[in-house]
Design a protein around this motif. Structure first.
Motif, short mmCIF file in Angstrom:
data_model
loop_
_atom_site.label_atom_id
_atom_site.label_comp_id
_atom_site.label_asym_id
_atom_site.label_seq_id
_atom_site.Cartn_x
_atom_site.Cartn_y
_atom_site.Cartn_z
N ALA A 1 0.82 -1.22 0.00
CA ALA A 1 0.00 0.00 0.00
C ALA A 1 0.85 1.26 0.00
O ALA A 1 0.44 2.30 -0.53
CB ALA A 1 -0.94 0.00 1.21
N HIS A 2 2.05 1.16 0.55
CA HIS A 2 2.90 2.34 0.63
C HIS A 2 3.54 2.69 -0.71
O HIS A 2 4.00 3.82 -0.90
CB HIS A 2 3.96 2.15 1.71
N LEU A 3 3.58 1.75 -1.65
CA LEU A 3 4.02 2.10 -3.00
C LEU A 3 3.08 3.14 -3.60
O LEU A 3 3.51 4.11 -4.23
CB LEU A 3 4.06 0.86 -3.89
N TYR A 4 1.78 2.94 -3.38
CA TYR A 4 0.78 3.87 -3.91
C TYR A 4 0.79 5.18 -3.12
O TYR A 4 0.63 6.26 -3.71
CB TYR A 4 -0.61 3.23 -3.85
N PHE A 5 0.99 5.08 -1.82
CA PHE A 5 1.03 6.29 -1.00
C PHE A 5 2.20 7.19 -1.41
O PHE A 5 2.05 8.41 -1.58
CB PHE A 5 1.14 5.91 0.48
N LYS A 6 3.37 6.58 -1.58
CA LYS A 6 4.55 7.36 -1.97
C LYS A 6 4.37 7.98 -3.36
O LYS A 6 4.77 9.12 -3.59
CB LYS A 6 5.79 6.48 -1.94
N ARG A 7 3.79 7.21 -4.28
CA ARG A 7 3.56 7.76 -5.62
C ARG A 7 2.59 8.94 -5.55
O ARG A 7 2.79 9.96 -6.22
CB ARG A 7 2.99 6.66 -6.52
N ALA A 8 1.54 8.83 -4.74
CA ALA A 8 0.55 9.91 -4.62
C ALA A 8 1.19 11.18 -4.10
O ALA A 8 0.98 12.28 -4.66
CB ALA A 8 -0.60 9.47 -3.71
N VAL A 9 1.97 11.07 -3.05
CA VAL A 9 2.60 12.25 -2.44
C VAL A 9 3.63 12.86 -3.39
O VAL A 9 3.66 14.08 -3.61
CB VAL A 9 3.24 11.88 -1.10
N ALA A 10 4.47 12.01 -3.98
CA ALA A 10 5.54 12.52 -4.84
C ALA A 10 4.99 13.17 -6.10
O ALA A 10 5.48 14.23 -6.53
CB ALA A 10 6.50 11.39 -5.19
N ASP A 11 3.98 12.55 -6.72
CA ASP A 11 3.42 13.13 -7.94
C ASP A 11 2.76 14.47 -7.69
O ASP A 11 2.82 15.37 -8.53
CB ASP A 11 2.41 12.16 -8.57
N GLU A 12 2.12 14.61 -6.54
CA GLU A 12 1.49 15.90 -6.26
C GLU A 12 2.54 16.98 -6.04
O GLU A 12 2.34 18.14 -6.42
CB GLU A 12 0.57 15.79 -5.05
N LEU A 13 3.67 16.62 -5.46
CA LEU A 13 4.76 17.58 -5.29
C LEU A 13 5.39 17.94 -6.63
O LEU A 13 5.77 19.08 -6.86
CB LEU A 13 5.81 17.02 -4.34
N LEU A 14 5.51 16.96 -7.53
CA LEU A 14 6.16 17.20 -8.80
C LEU A 14 5.27 17.93 -9.80
O LEU A 14 5.70 18.85 -10.48
CB LEU A 14 6.60 15.86 -9.42
N PHE A 15 4.02 17.52 -9.90
CA PHE A 15 3.16 17.99 -10.98
C PHE A 15 1.95 18.81 -10.51
O PHE A 15 1.21 19.32 -11.33
CB PHE A 15 2.64 16.79 -11.79
N GLY A 16 1.75 18.92 -9.22
CA GLY A 16 0.60 19.63 -8.70
C GLY A 16 1.04 20.89 -7.95
O GLY A 16 2.02 21.52 -8.33
N PRO A 17 0.30 21.22 -6.90
CA PRO A 17 -0.81 20.49 -6.30
C PRO A 17 -2.10 20.59 -7.12
O PRO A 17 -2.18 21.38 -8.07
CB PRO A 17 -0.96 21.15 -4.93
N ALA A 18 -3.09 19.81 -6.71
CA ALA A 18 -4.33 19.73 -7.47
C ALA A 18 -5.03 21.08 -7.57
O ALA A 18 -5.58 21.44 -8.61
CB ALA A 18 -5.26 18.69 -6.85
N HIS A 19 -5.02 21.86 -6.48
CA HIS A 19 -5.73 23.14 -6.52
C HIS A 19 -5.06 24.11 -7.50
O HIS A 19 -5.72 24.93 -8.14
CB HIS A 19 -5.83 23.75 -5.12
N ALA A 20 -3.71 24.01 -7.63
CA ALA A 20 -3.02 24.88 -8.58
C ALA A 20 -3.32 24.46 -10.02
O ALA A 20 -3.45 25.31 -10.91
CB ALA A 20 -1.52 24.84 -8.32
N LEU A 21 -3.44 23.16 -10.27
CA LEU A 21 -3.83 22.68 -11.60
C LEU A 21 -5.22 23.20 -11.97
O LEU A 21 -5.45 23.65 -13.10
CB LEU A 21 -3.82 21.15 -11.62
N ARG A 22 -6.14 23.13 -11.03
CA ARG A 22 -7.50 23.60 -11.30
C ARG A 22 -7.54 25.12 -11.49
O ARG A 22 -8.27 25.63 -12.34
CB ARG A 22 -8.43 23.18 -10.15
N ALA A 23 -6.75 25.83 -10.70
CA ALA A 23 -6.74 27.28 -10.82
C ALA A 23 -6.21 27.71 -12.19
O ALA A 23 -6.76 28.62 -12.83
CB ALA A 23 -5.89 27.90 -9.70
N HIS A 24 -5.15 27.05 -12.65
CA HIS A 24 -4.61 27.40 -13.96
C HIS A 24 -5.58 27.00 -15.08
O HIS A 24 -5.71 27.73 -16.07
CB HIS A 24 -3.26 26.73 -14.16
N ALA A 25 -6.26 25.87 -14.91
CA ALA A 25 -7.27 25.47 -15.89
C ALA A 25 -8.40 26.50 -15.96
O ALA A 25 -8.90 26.83 -17.04
CB ALA A 25 -7.83 24.10 -15.54
N ALA A 26 -8.78 27.04 -14.80
CA ALA A 26 -9.83 28.06 -14.78
C ALA A 26 -9.36 29.33 -15.49
O ALA A 26 -10.14 29.97 -16.21
CB ALA A 26 -10.21 28.37 -13.33
#
Length: 389
Positions: free
Chosen positions: A351-376
């Motif tokens: 389960a921690h493989l998925y947890f680490k991927r989730a945290v790392a990807d949001e740091l690299l390519f996000g965060p989600a709120h910034a993605l949505r703000a730029h899309a808006a």
């Protein structure tokens, strides 16, 4: 619009899923990421040679399969499901589109066939912010670390690069680097892209210790490294091509996150069906059912957004899909750890493989709120309202 996948697309998914199920279990992933390359090189050669994975969206005249972005995105859903450590992101989603769009005919013929057949891997030596996913690219973003990023200067008939890039995905083992550098001096600086071979003199690379080992990162130092200008001397501004590449990568990363979230959910459902507490399966408790049902809806919605982004490959839909995928993966990984109970809280559990991927990807390519703000902003949602995104 026909929302059904074709028979060929279904076969790509099925074949890839079956192969990865046999060759890329959690133990295989852990073994592969701790190797020198950071991935299973034999499996990568098989994926490239038998399935044409890196060249799915590449034209057949350059050695690709000749399909489109939809097939590449669907394949990424399966690689995410298996948490496949591979050079796919740097090679097929970042370097290949840039060389295809910006490279000269000679550069395309020299580089693309080797990328497509897996004999050459590539990495994009620039911060993820350079793709403009969460905002317009800053003119000063080329590189990082010391010396103001990476500087390019004339060296005889060619170019030489000096500087440092951090967080280069797969940069420690890639055979080719696509490097973003400042050219023209400080007064008239502009960003240009260069090709650097792995064996170039003055190139120093070091693998970094990261939370998510399935996405290895490197620090790349260039000390007057000879480089080839991508597109030749007539090359223009690479900014629009970088943004388009970022859109394609966002759609693929969204599908990858959805695949990982779906697998985390499936493994959790399987576990609560057999794990007993108070004389009955944990999954029979209504509170657990509600949590898993909510998670199922969130993953399904993120999958729909990813599929639409794969079909449209638009700047707004891709960013929204990536935001939804990152949030679904973070939620699925969190629930997987909690509902697996005590064993789920140990670092050794899958389960921690998925947890680490989730945290790392949001740091690299996000965060989600910034993605949505730029899309808006791109969609003009707040134009004329006096409200900033």
């Amino acid at each position: 619009m026909d929302a059904e996948f074709t028979h060929e697309q279904g076969e790509i998914r099925r074949t890839l899923r079956e192969l990865l199920h046999k060759r890329c279990g959690p133990d295989d992933v852990r073994t592969a990421v701790r190797g020198e390359a950071g991935y299973d090189e034999a499996l990568w050669r098989q994926l490239a040679g038998q399935l044409g994975l890196p060249g799915l969206a590449l034209e057949d005249r350059y050695g690709g399969v000749g399909l489109g972005p939809t097939e590449a995105v669907l394949a990424c859903e399966e690689t995410g499901r298996a948490m496949l450590p591979s050079p796919l992101l740097g090679t097929a989603l970042l370097a290949m589109p840039l060389v295809t769009e910006l490279g000269t005919q000679a550069q395309r013929r020299a580089v693309l066939p080797r990328l497509a057949d897996g004999t050459l891997t590539a990495a994009f030596a620039a911060p993820p912010a350079g793709l403009g996913l969460t905002g317009p690219p800053d003119p000063s973003w080329a590189g990082g670390g010391r010396a103001g990023g990476i500087q390019a200067r004339r060296a005889g008939d060619g170019w030489a690069l000096y500087g440092q890039a951090d967080q280069v995905l797969g940069g420690h083992s890639a055979g080719l680097l696509v490097v973003a550098a400042h050219a023209g001096g400080y007064a008239r600086t502009r960003t240009r892209l260069f090709l650097v071979e792995a064996g170039a003199p003055g190139l120093v690379r070091a693998r970094l210790t990261t939370l998510d080992e399935t996405r290895p990162q490197a620090r790349v130092q260039l000390r007057d490294v000879p480089a080839q200008l991508l597109g030749g001397e007539e090359a223009g501004d690479p900014g629009p091509a970088l943004i388009r590449t970022g859109v394609f990568a966002a759609a693929a990363l969204a599908a990858e996150a959805v695949g990982a979230a779906d697998q985390a959910l499936a493994s959790t459902v399987e576990y609560v069906r057999v794990r007993e507490q108070f004389g009955r399966p944990v999954g029979s408790f209504q509170a657990v059912k509600h949590r898993l049902a909510d998670l199922y809806v969130q993953v399904a919605a993120a999958r729909s957004a990813a599929y639409y982004a794969a079909w449209e490959v638009g700047p707004v839909s891709a960013r929204l899909a990536l935001a939804a995928g990152l949030e679904a993966l973070r939620a699925a990984a969190g629930e997987a750890i909690q509902l697996h109970g005590g064993i789920g809280f140990t670092w050794e559990h899958h389960a921690h493989l998925y947890f680490k991927r989730a945290v790392a990807d949001e740091l690299l390519f996000g965060p989600a709120h910034a993605l949505r703000a730029h899309a808006a902003d791109l969609a003009g949602v707040f134009e004329g309202t006096g409200v900033a995104a």
